[in-house]
Motif scaffolding. Structure first.
Motif, short mmCIF file in Angstrom:
data_model
loop_
_atom_site.label_atom_id
_atom_site.label_comp_id
_atom_site.label_asym_id
_atom_site.label_seq_id
_atom_site.Cartn_x
_atom_site.Cartn_y
_atom_site.Cartn_z
N ALA A 156 0.92 -1.26 0.11
CA ALA A 156 -0.07 -0.22 0.03
C ALA A 156 0.69 1.30 0.03
O ALA A 156 0.73 2.22 -0.62
CB ALA A 156 -0.93 0.00 0.97
N ALA A 157 1.86 1.22 0.71
CA ALA A 157 2.75 2.55 0.82
C ALA A 157 3.40 2.54 -0.34
O ALA A 157 3.59 3.77 -0.92
CB ALA A 157 3.84 2.46 2.15
N SER A 158 3.86 1.41 -1.11
CA SER A 158 4.53 1.54 -2.33
C SER A 158 3.79 2.07 -3.60
O SER A 158 4.00 2.88 -4.09
CB SER A 158 5.01 0.33 -2.65
OG SER A 158 6.03 -0.22 -2.13
N VAL A 159 2.39 1.75 -3.44
CA VAL A 159 1.40 2.34 -4.50
C VAL A 159 1.13 3.80 -3.94
O VAL A 159 1.28 4.44 -5.08
CB VAL A 159 0.08 1.70 -4.30
CG1 VAL A 159 -0.94 2.35 -5.04
CG2 VAL A 159 0.27 0.23 -4.95
N ALA A 160 1.15 4.16 -2.84
CA ALA A 160 0.84 5.61 -2.83
C ALA A 160 2.27 6.46 -3.04
O ALA A 160 2.09 7.49 -3.76
CB ALA A 160 0.82 5.83 -1.17
N HIS A 161 3.22 5.99 -2.74
CA HIS A 161 4.51 6.67 -2.95
C HIS A 161 4.91 6.73 -4.77
O HIS A 161 5.08 8.03 -5.27
CB HIS A 161 5.58 5.83 -2.44
CG HIS A 161 7.10 6.50 -3.01
ND1 HIS A 161 7.62 7.46 -2.40
CD2 HIS A 161 8.01 5.94 -3.90
CE1 HIS A 161 8.75 7.85 -3.14
NE2 HIS A 161 9.04 6.90 -3.83
N THR A 162 4.31 5.67 -5.31
CA THR A 162 4.60 5.64 -6.64
C THR A 162 3.63 6.55 -7.37
O THR A 162 3.91 7.31 -8.40
CB THR A 162 4.27 4.34 -7.31
OG1 THR A 162 5.64 3.40 -6.55
CG2 THR A 162 4.71 4.27 -8.68
N ALA A 163 2.43 6.47 -7.07
CA ALA A 163 1.44 7.25 -7.67
C ALA A 163 1.70 8.74 -7.28
O ALA A 163 1.50 9.60 -8.50
CB ALA A 163 0.05 7.09 -6.91
N GLY A 164 2.48 9.32 -6.33
CA GLY A 164 2.87 10.50 -6.18
C GLY A 164 3.62 10.97 -7.04
O GLY A 164 3.72 12.14 -7.55
#
Length: 438
Positions: A156-164
């Protein structure tokens, strides 16, 4: 040589298998053929007759048979039966108005990626490594793929970071592709807490989750984890399924199921359904009517649940996995701390970590010198992070082949390590590796 696309990888592996037909393949991630006798011509005809009886309310026998031989409805003709099976076996609430019958899951992937990522700046997120069919479908559709950084500890953190990061580049993450149960190629399972966290992030970021679940019915240990589609309250998950593993690959029947709403918008979901159907009409027109009828007949015979049907395969695959794990323990005991592997609770695969790079040349050398074919994890990766790992498949081989294949692989790995130590001036200490009993 380093294969970089699905077609190149498959062509390469087929070439190796063709050149060395007696080599044991621990690379093929296909279902066993041991139970295909249940689908002999008489059984297929019986399934067709069962569907014909089921559909008799729609017209005469002649009408029903004509419909099977004619062009058909693009979205499919057995949605209600597939919906019932998904609900009973997988806990996914599917309704016919939200389900499209596809030519295997591969078509479902291609349709969804193209529809959800229509703009040049749109991006599909994937784990790294990931199923090459997904990256191949993206390549064919002109959709950009971005791998999530890091490991699987906090997706989840990886998705949020990458989307940002993508937003800062003027790009938009539109899709997240995952195989939460017994991932191909790693065998990994995403636990329920991570699934819930992923759903929250994707809902916040308006990222559609493509949940691919070809292996979910092949659990050998532990308790099932609810599919992400069953946990989805925001309308962010499109559920992809296939009968290639449960029935047989040749039928080429799969499905995609849309959520009740798309991020709370029922109209948007209906519009997406229409777009996907239209795209399918241009791509394959309709999924084979006869193949659908066979699947339908088999589902009707099984009361729309394949649990009993797959149980013999589940038992076989569990035994095969355990055989492979025992042989890995035997063969690589002298290399404890140098070679590592996971213990999957289901599926068709496990992954092996190596102290050296394993590439296409290593595949050929392993086949030539030791008579075993394995799959480099690098073939599934978007960078060099997987260069020292391989995928081992245990679904389409028997116990004797697994034991012999792992022993042969052990001999090759021991040889490579000894060569590296000799080059570094280190005294060899690995003579017994690869000599595990078959």
């Amino acid at each position: 040589m380093q294969p970089s696309s699905q077609a190149t990888v498959m062509n390469f592996l087929n070439e190796v298998a063709g050149r060395f037909p007696t080599a044991i393949s621990l690379a093929a991630g296909r279902p066993t053929e041991r139970f295909f006798d249940r689908l002999q011509p008489s059984a297929l005809l019986r399934a067709l007759s069962r569907y014909e009886q089921y559909a008799s309310g729609r017209g005469t026998k002649r009408d029903v048979m004509a419909s099977l031989l004619q062009y058909g409805r693009t979205a499919g003709m057995i949605e209600e039966l597939i919906s019932a099976q998904l609900s009973r076996d997988e806990g996914v609430v599917a309704t016919p108005d939200r389900l499209i019958v596809t030519a295997g899951c591969q078509e479902a992937l291609a349709l969804c990626l193209a529809a959800l990522c229509p703009e040049p700046g749109d991006v599909a997120l994937v784990c790294n490594p990931t199923y090459i069919g997904a990256t191949g479908a993206a390549d064919a559709s002109g959709v950009a793929i971005v791998a999530l950084p890091g490991n699987d500890d906090d997706l989840a953190a990886s998705v949020a970071h990458t989307a940002g990061e993508l937003r800062r580049q003027g790009r938009t993450a539109r899709v997240l592709y995952v195989i939460p149960d017994f991932d191909n190629p790693t065998g990994r399972v995403i636990d329920e807490a991570q699934r819930v966290a992923l759903l929250a992030v994707c809902a916040q970021q308006r990222i559609v989750v493509l949940e691919d679940n070809p292996y979910g019915m092949f659990r050998y240990d532990g308790q099932p984890v609810p599919p992400m589609a069953a946990l989805d309250s925001a309308g962010s998950v499109i559920y992809l399924s296939t009968y290639s593993k449960t029935l047989c690959p040749a039928l080429r029947v799969g499905s995609l199921t849309l959520p009740q709403t798309l991020f709370g918008d029922r109209t948007a979901r209906m519009q997406l359904f229409e777009e996907l159907t239209q795209r399918k009409s241009f791509l394959t027109v309709n999924t084979s009517q006869i193949a659908q009828a066979i699947v339908a007949g088999l589902l009707l015979e099984q009361d729309c649940s394949l649990r009993k049907w797959v149980q013999p395969a589940v038992d076989l695959y569990r035994d095969n996995r355990d055989t492979m794990l025992r042989q890995l323990d035997r063969v690589f005991a002298p290399l404890a701390g140098t070679i590592g592997w996971n213990r999957p609770d289901g599926g068709f695969f496990l992954s092996l970590d190596l102290p050296f790079r394993f590439d296409a040349e290593a595949v050929t050398a392993c086949a030539v010198e030791h008579g075993v074919i394995v799959m480099p994890m690098a073939f599934f990766a978007l960078d060099a992070s997987q260069d020292r790992r391989i995928r081992l498949a245990f679904s389409s081989v028997d116990a004797a082949q697994i034991a012999a294949g792992v022993s042969a692989l052990g001999a090759y790995i021991a040889q490579r390590i000894e060569q590296a130590e000799a080059a570094a001036g280190v005294a060899p200490a690995l003579a017994t590796a690869g000599a595990g009993s078959a």
